[in-house]
Design an enzyme around this catalytic site. Structure first.
Site, PDB file in Angstrom:
ATOM      1  CB  SER A 139      42.830  38.766  39.818  1.00  0.00           C
ATOM      2  OG  SER A 139      41.342  38.599  39.013  1.00  0.00           O
ATOM      3  CE1 TYR A 153      43.383  43.828  40.125  1.00  0.00           C
ATOM      4  CE2 TYR A 153      41.881  42.396  39.401  1.00  0.00           C
ATOM      5  CZ  TYR A 153      42.349  42.925  39.638  1.00  0.00           C
ATOM      6  OH  TYR A 153      42.918  41.966  41.276  1.00  0.00           O
ATOM      7  CE  LYS A 157      46.430  41.839  41.071  1.00  0.00           C
ATOM      8  NZ  LYS A 157      47.126  41.736  41.831  1.00  0.00           N
TER       9      LYS A 157
END
Length: 253
Positions: A139, A153, A157
């Site tokens: 991401s 998150y 990532k």
């Protein structure tokens, strides 16, 4: 001779293949003549995928389950490529109220699941003396703070980007390349739909500060992944590749 995609007949495993980015990648690879193994925890999504593209081999499994995933991948042929796409995003929560459970749930899927799949696939590749390519779907949030409430998150990532470099370093001597792709919000995915639902003004804000003036689309990500799986990128490894229309690297006044 000019380099070619050379994906015909290649065995490639795609995780999180039932919907969104993983589904699009699986379909594109199938159209290129690759032997696609599509792993997803949702049987109905795999059923519809295989119904549309009969050559794709479905594998029902959750990368969260380390041992079950390992057994299922070990039963497959040796792969030429792997796309670690399976990922989840936590419910939005401010950093000061995060729980251990919230953090671990996302890390198990987004980071540890990808490491496990890479371990199993590359161990078989090395034993068979086969070169290949691993692509991790990361991401752009690992490279700049995009918005709040997604600490698990982002950490998962960022860890995936670090794992990409470490795998690339250690697997390079075996002819195995490892790269990550780092898209912004991708239009039409469940994750983007959830983000836009919780923040209706987000799309307008992103488009305003993006030189290309639009959200990333599935084909934008799929094309980049195909490049890294192909012979066109035969000397490219250990890289993180932003796919966001210039949003992170340009300031729009």
């Amino acid at each position: 001779m000019a380099a070619q995609l050379n994906l015909l007949g290649k065995n490639i495993l795609v995780t999180g293949a039932g919907r969104g980015i993983g589904r699009a990648i699986s379909i594109t690879l199938s159209k290129q003549g690759s032997n696609v193994y599509a792993l997803s925890r949702t049987p109905s999504s795999l059923e519809s995928l295989v119904k549309e593209h009969k050559s794709i081999v479905p594998i029902v499994g959750d990368v969260n389950d380390w041992e079950d995933t390992k057994r299922k991948i070990e039963d497959l042929k040796v792969m030429d490529g792997l796309v670690n796409n399976a990922g989840i995003m936590n419910d939005f929560a401010p950093v000061h109220s995060l729980t251990r459970q919230q953090l671990c749930a996302v890390l198990e899927t987004n980071l540890l699941g990808a490491i496990n799949c890479t371990n199993v696939v590359t161990e078989k590749m090395i034993k068979e003396g086969k070169s290949g390519s691993i692509v991790n779907v990361s991401s752009n949030s690992t490279l700049s703070t995009v918005y709040g409430g997604i600490m698990p998150y982002v950490i998962s990532k960022a860890g995936l980007d670090a794992a990409t470099r470490q795998f690339a370093y250690e697997l390079g001597p075996h002819g195995i390349r490892v790269n990550s792709v780092n898209p912004g919000l991708v239009w039409g995915t469940d994750m983007t739909n959830a983000n836009l639902k919780s923040n209706p003004e987000l799309r307008e804000k992103i488009e305003y500060r993006t030189p290309m003036k639009k959200l990333v689309e599935l084909d934008d990500v799929t094309g980049t992944v195909i490049y890294f799986l192909s012979d066109l990128s035969s000397m490219v490894t250990a890289t993180a590749n932003i796919i966001d229309g210039g949003a992170l690297n340009c300031i729009i006044y």
